[in-house]
Design an enzyme around this catalytic site. Structure first.
Site, PDB file in Angstrom:
ATOM      1  N   LYS A  22      43.967  50.191   7.036  1.00 47.66           N
ATOM      2  CA  LYS A  22      45.240  50.874   6.777  1.00 47.66           C
ATOM      3  C   LYS A  22      45.468  52.012   7.770  1.00 47.66           C
ATOM      4  CE  LYS A  22      45.609  54.254   3.450  1.00 47.66           C
ATOM      5  NZ  LYS A  22      46.257  55.483   3.943  1.00 47.66           N
ATOM      6  N   ASN A  23      44.455  52.884   7.916  1.00 48.32           N
ATOM      7  CA  ASN A  23      44.693  54.093   8.702  1.00 48.32           C
ATOM      8  C   ASN A  23      44.760  53.841  10.214  1.00 48.32           C
ATOM      9  OD1 ASN A  23      45.015  55.519   6.390  1.00 48.32           O
ATOM     10  ND2 ASN A  23      42.967  56.428   6.387  1.00 48.32           N
ATOM     11  N   CYS A 116      49.749  60.880  -0.435  1.00 46.61           N
ATOM     12  CA  CYS A 116      49.116  61.261  -1.702  1.00 46.61           C
ATOM     13  C   CYS A 116      49.011  62.784  -1.810  1.00 46.61           C
ATOM     14  CB  CYS A 116      47.713  60.654  -1.791  1.00 46.61           C
ATOM     15  SG  CYS A 116      47.713  58.863  -1.960  1.00 46.61           S
ATOM     16  N   ARG A 121      47.833  69.665   2.976  1.00 45.75           N
ATOM     17  CA  ARG A 121      48.105  68.742   4.080  1.00 45.75           C
ATOM     18  C   ARG A 121      49.200  69.222   5.049  1.00 45.75           C
ATOM     19  NH1 ARG A 121      47.812  62.609   2.037  1.00 45.75           N
ATOM     20  NH2 ARG A 121      46.691  62.372   3.971  1.00 45.75           N
ATOM     21  N   ASP A 304      37.519  59.788   2.081  1.00 43.60           N
ATOM     22  CA  ASP A 304      38.229  58.675   1.415  1.00 43.60           C
ATOM     23  C   ASP A 304      37.299  57.839   0.529  1.00 43.60           C
ATOM     24  OD1 ASP A 304      40.454  59.559   2.747  1.00 43.60           O
ATOM     25  OD2 ASP A 304      40.392  58.014   4.298  1.00 43.60           O
ATOM     26  N   ARG A 396      49.083  50.737  -2.069  1.00 45.48           N
ATOM     27  CA  ARG A 396      49.357  51.303  -0.734  1.00 45.48           C
ATOM     28  C   ARG A 396      48.225  51.024   0.233  1.00 45.48           C
ATOM     29  NH1 ARG A 396      51.779  57.232  -1.631  1.00 45.48           N
ATOM     30  NH2 ARG A 396      51.619  57.237   0.604  1.00 45.48           N
TER      31      ARG A 396
HETATM   32  N1  EPU Z   1      45.021  69.640   8.411  1.00 44.32           N
HETATM   33  C1  EPU Z   1      45.603  70.840   8.710  1.00 44.32           C
HETATM   34  N2  EPU Z   1      46.575  70.880   9.671  1.00 44.32           N
HETATM   35  C2  EPU Z   1      46.966  69.760  10.331  1.00 44.32           C
HETATM   36  C3  EPU Z   1      46.359  68.541  10.040  1.00 44.32           C
HETATM   37  C4  EPU Z   1      45.386  68.508   9.063  1.00 44.32           C
HETATM   38  O1  EPU Z   1      45.285  71.863   8.104  1.00 44.32           O
HETATM   39  O2  EPU Z   1      47.860  69.867  11.185  1.00 44.32           O
HETATM   40  C5  EPU Z   1      44.005  69.574   7.358  1.00 44.32           C
HETATM   41  C6  EPU Z   1      44.527  68.811   6.162  1.00 44.32           C
HETATM   42  O3  EPU Z   1      45.243  69.631   5.272  1.00 44.32           O
HETATM   43  C7  EPU Z   1      43.269  68.268   5.542  1.00 44.32           C
HETATM   44  C8  EPU Z   1      42.409  67.980   6.742  1.00 44.32           C
HETATM   45  O4  EPU Z   1      42.922  68.807   7.777  1.00 44.32           O
HETATM   46  O5  EPU Z   1      42.670  69.252   4.767  1.00 44.32           O
HETATM   47  C9  EPU Z   1      42.365  66.512   7.150  1.00 44.32           C
HETATM   48  O6  EPU Z   1      43.504  66.178   7.765  1.00 44.32           O
HETATM   49  P1  EPU Z   1      43.614  64.986   8.797  1.00 44.32           P
HETATM   50  O7  EPU Z   1      44.733  65.310   9.726  1.00 44.32           O
HETATM   51  O8  EPU Z   1      42.304  64.603   9.350  1.00 44.32           O
HETATM   52  O9  EPU Z   1      44.051  63.881   7.845  1.00 44.32           O
HETATM   53  P2  EPU Z   1      45.344  63.077   7.887  1.00 44.32           P
HETATM   54  O10 EPU Z   1      45.706  62.644   9.236  1.00 44.32           O
HETATM   55  O11 EPU Z   1      46.391  63.772   7.109  1.00 44.32           O
HETATM   56  C10 EPU Z   1      44.011  60.794   7.713  1.00 44.32           C
HETATM   57  C11 EPU Z   1      44.106  59.668   6.743  1.00 44.32           C
HETATM   58  C12 EPU Z   1      43.572  60.107   5.393  1.00 44.32           C
HETATM   59  C13 EPU Z   1      42.134  60.568   5.563  1.00 44.32           C
HETATM   60  C14 EPU Z   1      42.033  61.648   6.633  1.00 44.32           C
HETATM   61  C15 EPU Z   1      40.604  62.063   6.921  1.00 44.32           C
HETATM   62  C16 EPU Z   1      46.056  58.517   7.571  1.00 44.32           C
HETATM   63  C17 EPU Z   1      47.476  58.169   7.391  1.00 44.32           C
HETATM   64  N3  EPU Z   1      45.505  59.284   6.641  1.00 44.32           N
HETATM   65  O12 EPU Z   1      44.822  61.816   7.116  1.00 44.32           O
HETATM   66  O13 EPU Z   1      43.601  58.955   4.591  1.00 44.32           O
HETATM   67  O14 EPU Z   1      41.696  61.110   4.344  1.00 44.32           O
HETATM   68  O15 EPU Z   1      42.642  61.182   7.852  1.00 44.32           O
HETATM   69  O16 EPU Z   1      39.859  60.983   7.322  1.00 44.32           O
HETATM   70  O17 EPU Z   1      45.428  58.071   8.515  1.00 44.32           O
HETATM   71  C18 EPU Z   1      43.509  57.784   2.573  1.00 44.32           C
HETATM   72  O18 EPU Z   1      43.433  56.742   3.251  1.00 44.32           O
HETATM   73  O19 EPU Z   1      43.324  57.798   1.332  1.00 44.32           O
HETATM   74  C19 EPU Z   1      43.803  59.041   3.238  1.00 44.32           C
HETATM   75  C20 EPU Z   1      44.186  60.124   2.607  1.00 44.32           C
END
Ligand code: EPU
Length: 417
Positions: A22-23, A116, A121, A304, A396
Site C-alpha cells: 500500500k505505502n 487515520c 501528523r 504499523d 483501506r
Molecule cells: N511528521 C512530522 N512532520 C512531517 C512529517 C511527519 O512531524 O512533516 C511526524 C508525524 O507526525 C509522525 C512521524 O513524523 O509522528 C511519522 O511520519 P512519516 O512522515 O514518516 O509518516 P507518513 O508519511 O505520514 C507513512 C505511512 C504510514 C506509516 C509511516 C511510518 C503512507 C501513506 N503512510 O506515513 O502508514 O506509519 O509512514 O512508517 O505511506 C499505515 O500504513 O497504517 C500508516 C499509517
C-alpha cells in the site's frame, strides 16, 4: 457501512499470498504524473486508498486503465487545477500530489490530506523541503498554495526521517535545476521503490534506502514500468496470525529482509518459523516468552505492526512492554482488546501487557487501519464471535482479506449494515 463477523478459534492452514505494498503504491501512482508518457505499474493492490488516488488522477484529466493488478497511467493531458478537499481528505497519500504537481508544473493548490487519526501528523517537513527548493507556500486554513518561479537543487535537512517528506522531496526535486541532497532521509523500502520508478523514467537519483539521497535534476521524464514491492506490513500481519493460529500458515511473496525486525522479535518470543527465499511458514506456539518492543523508523520495529503484534503479546507467559515512538495516538485498539479479556495498561507512550490464557469474542470497532488489523487477529484467535464495526478502515490497506483468510480456513464474513 460494513462489519466483519469472525467465528474465532479455528486453526489456520495453507498459504496466503502477499499483495503489492500500500505505502509504495500510494506514492508510485502520484509519482507517475511527473512523466508526460505512459507509466505502467504492476502489482497494484485492490484497496480503497488506490481507488481514491484513481479518483484524483481522473479529476485532473489523466487517462487510467486498470486490468487486474496492472495500472497504466497517461498524464499528458492533465490540467493542473485545485484538488478539492473532499477528495484530498479521503487519504493521507493525497499529499504526494503536492510534490508531483509542484515538480511538474511548479504550482499546486490543494488541501491538507486525510488518513487515520493516529496522531497530529503535521506536514511541516514536506513544506520545509518545498521551500528549500525555492517554492513559496501560502497556507489558508486547510488550503495550501505552493508555487515556484523555478525549483533549484539544494540541501534539504529533515528534522525527522519522515517517509512522506522524503518522497515528496524526491518528487519535487527530480526536475529541479542542479543537485539536491536530502539529509536524514527515511530509509524505508517504499522509498527505494519510488526512486526506482523515477530512475526508470529517466531521473538521476542515488542513495535511496540510505539517509542521504542525491538527485541531479533532469528536464523531462519518459515512459516507464515498475512493480510494486510486496507489502511488508500485510506480510507481517499474517506472520503474526501464523504465530497465533498457524497449523502451519505459509506467507508467500515476501522479501524476508523487509520483515526482519518482526522475525527477530518473534524468534526472541519463541515462535517457530521456517524461512525460504520468498516465503515463511509459521506455526502457532503455546509457550511464548514476554518481550519489550519499541517502534522506530526502518530498519527498526515498524509502528504499523505495533497494533497487530499487541494481539500476540496478550498470549505471552508474563508481562510484555510496548513503546510507541512515532505516533501520539496509536493505542485506540487497547480498550477493545481489554473488552475481549486482555489485560493491558496504557502508561503514556507505553503499554504493559499481562499475558492471559484466552480472548473472548464481542462487538468491537476499528478506529484506524492497524487497530482494525489488531482486532481481526484477536477475533481469529478468540473463542466465540467477534464483530468488528467500521471495517472500512481495514479495507483501506488489506487486499481481498476475506478471500485470503477464508482460503486458509478462517470463518470470516464481510456484512453490509
Ligand atoms: N511528521 C512530522 N512532520 C512531517 C512529517 C511527519 O512531524 O512533516 C511526524 C508525524 O507526525 C509522525 C512521524 O513524523 O509522528 C511519522 O511520519 P512519516 O512522515 O514518516 O509518516 P507518513 O508519511 O505520514 C507513512 C505511512 C504510514 C506509516 C509511516 C511510518 C503512507 C501513506 N503512510 O506515513 O502508514 O506509519 O509512514 O512508517 O505511506 C499505515 O500504513 O497504517 C500508516 C499509517
Amino acid at each position: 457501512m460494513k462489519k466483519l463477523v469472525i467465528h474465532g478459534g479455528v486453526p489456520l492452514t495453507g498459504t496466503i499470498c502477499i499483495s503489492g505494498a500500500k505505502n509504495s503504491a500510494v506514492a508510485l501512482v502520484p509519482a507517475s504524473l511527473l512523466s508526460d508518457e505512459e507509466v505502467v505499474i504492476d502489482h497494484i493492490p485492490d484497496i480503497t486508498d488506490i481507488d481514491a488516488l484513481d479518483e484524483i488522477l481522473v479529476y485532473l484529466g489523466a487517462k487510467i486503465k486498470r486490468e487486474g493488478s496492472r495500472m497504466t497511467i497517461q498524464s499528458e493531458q492533465i490540467e493542473n487545477k485545485e484538488i478539492p478537499e473532499k477528495i484530498s481528505k479521503k487519504l493521507r497519500a493525497s499529499y504526494y500530489f503536492m510534490g508531483a504537481l509542484l515538480g511538474k508544473y511548479k504550482k499546486v493548490e490543494m488541501y491538507f490530506p486525510g488518513g487515520c487519526a493516529i496522531g497530529k501528523r503535521p506536514i511541516d517537513q514536506h513544506i520545509k523541503a518545498f521551500e528549500a527548493l525555492g517554492a513559496k507556500v501560502e497556507i489558508d486554513g486547510n488550503k495550501y498554495r505552493i508555487e515556484a518561479d523555478e525549483l533549484i537543487g539544494t540541501d534539504i535537512y529533515l528534522d525527522f526521517a519522515s517517509v512522506g517528506a522524503t518522497i515528496n522531496a524526491l518528487l519535487a526535486s527530480v526536475k529541479a535545476k542542479g543537485k539536491t541532497t536530502i539529509h536524514n532521509a527515511a530509509k524505508e523500502p517504499e522509498i527505494v521503490n519510488v526512486a526506482t520508478l523515477l530512475n526508470n523514467m529517466g531521473a538521476k537519483i542515488e542513495g535511496a534506502g540510505t539517509s542521504e539521497i542525491s538527485i541531479i535534476g533532469v528536464s523531462s521524464l519518459k515512459s516507464a514500468y515498475i512493480e510494486v514491492i510486496p507489502d511488508r506490513i500485510e506480510a507481517g500481519t499474517y506472520v503474526i496470525l501464523g504465530a497465533l493460529m498457524g497449523n502451519p500458515l505459509t506467507i508467500e511473496n515476501i522479501i524476508p529482509n523487509h520483515i526482519e525486525p518482526l522475525l527477530a522479535k518473534l524468534k526472541e518470543m519463541g515462535v517457530s518459523y521456517e524461512l525460504k527465499e520468498n516465503a515463511v511458514t509459521v506455526s502457532r506456539s503455546d509457550h511464548l516468552k514476554p518481550t519489550s518492543i519499541k517502534t522506530a523508523v526502518y530498519p527498526g520495529f515498524p509502528t504499523d505492526l505495533q497494533q497487530p503484534i499487541t494481539a500476540l503479546l496478550c498470549f505471552t507467559e508474563g508481562i510484555s512492554h510496548m513503546q510507541e515512538t512515532i505516533y501520539e495516538n496509536r493505542f485506540q485498539n487497547v480498550p477493545y482488546l481489554n473488552q475481549m479479556g486482555a489485560k493491558i495498561q496504557v502508561k503514556g507512550d507505553m503499554l504493559d501487557i499481562q499475558g492471559i490464557q484466552q480472548l473472548h469474542g464481542t462487538v468491537v470497532e476499528a478506529t484506524d487501519l492497524r487497530a482494525g488489523a489488531c482486532l481481526f487477529l484477536a477475533g481469529l484467535k478468540a473463542d466465540g464471535v467477534t464483530e468488528i464495526k467500521n471495517v472500512e478502515y481495514v479495507l483501506r490497506g488489506y487486499e481481498n482479506i476475506i478471500e485470503k483468510l477464508t482460503h486458509v480456513g478462517a470463518k470470516i464474513e464481510l456484512i453490509e449494515i
